[in-house]
Write an enzyme that holds these catalytic residues in place. Sequence first.
Site, PDB file in Angstrom:
ATOM      1  N   TYR A  53       0.838  -1.195   0.000  1.00 48.71           N
ATOM      2  CA  TYR A  53       0.000   0.000   0.000  1.00 48.71           C
ATOM      3  C   TYR A  53       0.873   1.246   0.000  1.00 48.71           C
ATOM      4  CZ  TYR A  53      -4.201   2.748   0.898  1.00 48.71           C
ATOM      5  OH  TYR A  53      -5.236   3.638   0.779  1.00 48.71           O
ATOM      6  N   ASN A 151     -18.703  -4.482 -10.028  1.00 51.51           N
ATOM      7  CA  ASN A 151     -19.261  -5.316  -8.967  1.00 51.51           C
ATOM      8  C   ASN A 151     -18.476  -5.193  -7.667  1.00 51.51           C
ATOM      9  OD1 ASN A 151     -17.207  -6.667 -10.537  1.00 51.51           O
ATOM     10  ND2 ASN A 151     -17.614  -8.515  -9.357  1.00 51.51           N
ATOM     11  N   SER A 152     -17.463  -4.323  -7.629  1.00 49.67           N
ATOM     12  CA  SER A 152     -16.734  -4.068  -6.389  1.00 49.67           C
ATOM     13  C   SER A 152     -17.583  -3.211  -5.460  1.00 49.67           C
ATOM     14  CB  SER A 152     -15.424  -3.339  -6.693  1.00 49.67           C
ATOM     15  OG  SER A 152     -15.691  -2.026  -7.175  1.00 49.67           O
ATOM     16  N   ARG A 174     -15.757  -8.351 -14.987  1.00 49.89           N
ATOM     17  CA  ARG A 174     -14.787  -9.280 -15.581  1.00 49.89           C
ATOM     18  C   ARG A 174     -15.313 -10.711 -15.702  1.00 49.89           C
ATOM     19  NH1 ARG A 174      -9.055  -8.175 -12.752  1.00 49.89           N
ATOM     20  NH2 ARG A 174     -10.293  -7.876 -10.865  1.00 49.89           N
ATOM     21  N   TYR A 238      -8.178   4.509  -9.831  1.00 52.73           N
ATOM     22  CA  TYR A 238      -8.040   4.464  -8.376  1.00 52.73           C
ATOM     23  C   TYR A 238      -7.583   3.094  -7.875  1.00 52.73           C
ATOM     24  CZ  TYR A 238     -12.580   2.046  -8.048  1.00 52.73           C
ATOM     25  OH  TYR A 238     -13.610   1.132  -8.165  1.00 52.73           O
ATOM     26  N   MET A 241      -6.393  -3.639  -9.894  1.00 56.44           N
ATOM     27  CA  MET A 241      -6.807  -5.003  -9.594  1.00 56.44           C
ATOM     28  C   MET A 241      -6.154  -6.020 -10.525  1.00 56.44           C
ATOM     29  SD  MET A 241     -10.871  -4.602  -8.786  1.00 56.44           S
ATOM     30  CE  MET A 241     -11.459  -3.624  -7.400  1.00 56.44           C
ATOM     31  N   LYS A 321     -18.943  -7.662   0.737  1.00 58.31           N
ATOM     32  CA  LYS A 321     -17.845  -7.365   1.656  1.00 58.31           C
ATOM     33  C   LYS A 321     -17.779  -8.397   2.773  1.00 58.31           C
ATOM     34  CE  LYS A 321     -15.571  -4.154   1.715  1.00 58.31           C
ATOM     35  NZ  LYS A 321     -14.267  -3.858   1.085  1.00 58.31           N
TER      36      LYS A 321
END
Length: 338
Positions: A53, A151-152, A174, A238, A241, A321
Site C-alpha cells: 500500500y 461489482n466491487s 470481468r 483508483y 486489480m 464485503k
Amino acid sequence: MKRVLYRSRGPVPQQVVEVETFDPPALAPGQVRVEVLAAPINPSDLLTLTGEYGSLPPLPAVAGNEGVGRVVELAPGLDAPALGQTVLLPVGSGTWTTHLVADARALVPLPDGADPLQLAMLTVNPPTAQLLLTGTVPLQAGDWVIQNAANSAVGGYLVQLARARGVRTVNVVRRESAVADVEAMGGDVVLVDGDGLVERIRDATGEARIRLGIDAVGGTATARIADALAPGGVVVNYGAMGGEPCTVSPAALIFRGITLRGFWLAHWYKVTDAGARNALFAELVSLIASGRLKARVQAVYGIDDIGAAIGAAAAGERSGKVLLVPSGDPVSHRSRHG
C-alpha cells in the site's frame, strides 16, 4: 480484550497476523474508550499487510483502517460524546480490535439506529465513489459515466449515487456471473470486459457521449475505458486489480485529448479541511441510515477467525464485503446481504 496484530509483512496476509489479548490502557485527558462494533476488510487492508500500500504504519501495528464503535468510557472531565454513542472511528486507527482508545475530537457521531455493518464501511468506499463521480467532470442528469470493476464495493456505491443524481452508468465486469448483481443494484448497462467492448458500449448507449471513465483494473482495461470516451474525456484510475500499469494509447492522449488521472482517498483526507470532510460524511450517513445507500455483505466473522476472514476477503469471486464483529456475537461464515 483482543486485537489483530502484525509484526511483519508478507505476500500471504493471513500468515502475518495474530490475535493478541491485551489489558485496557488508562485514558489520557481528552480520550475515550470505544468498543468496536464492526470493521470491514478492504483491499487496502490486505495491501497494508503485504506491504504494497502507498502508506504503511510502523511495526508492530494493529490491523484495520476503518470501522464503527460505541463509546464505553470517558476520561475524567469529558462530557462528550455520550456514553453509548455510536461513532465513526478515525481512519487508520487499528480497528481490528475489540476496543480502542481515541481522541474524543476525532470521533464522528453516528445515528444509533442504523445498521452498524453498513456504517462500518462509511470511511473508505462511499467517499471514494462520491468523489470519483463528482470531483472531476461536472455531470448532469441524463449524462453517462463508465466504470470497470463495477461489482466491487466502490462500483456498487457509485451505481447507487449516480442513479440518485439521474446519471446513467455503463458498468464493466470481468465475469458473466457478476452481471446480475450489478443490474440488481441499478446499473443501466452491464457488460463483460473483453474484445469488442467499445462497440458494445456504443450499441448499448446509442453512441452516447461519455466524458468520465473510472478505472480500478489497470493494464489494457484502462485503454478500453479510454477508447469508450468522447474526445476530451477523463479517465480516473483508483486501483490496479489486474496488477498491471495503466495503458492508454498515444492516439487517445494526443489525437482525442483523453486525460488520465489518479485518485487516492488517503491524499484527499490529508488535503481537505474538516468542514468539507464532515459535510461529505453527513450526506453519506443520511443515505446509509435511510437505507438508500448500502453494500452487499458476504460474511461476518469474529476476531478469533481472522485468518479465515482475510482469506474470504482476498478471494477473487466474492459477492459482497467481509466484515469483522470483534466485540459482538458474529454471524461467522454466514452471508448477510444488504
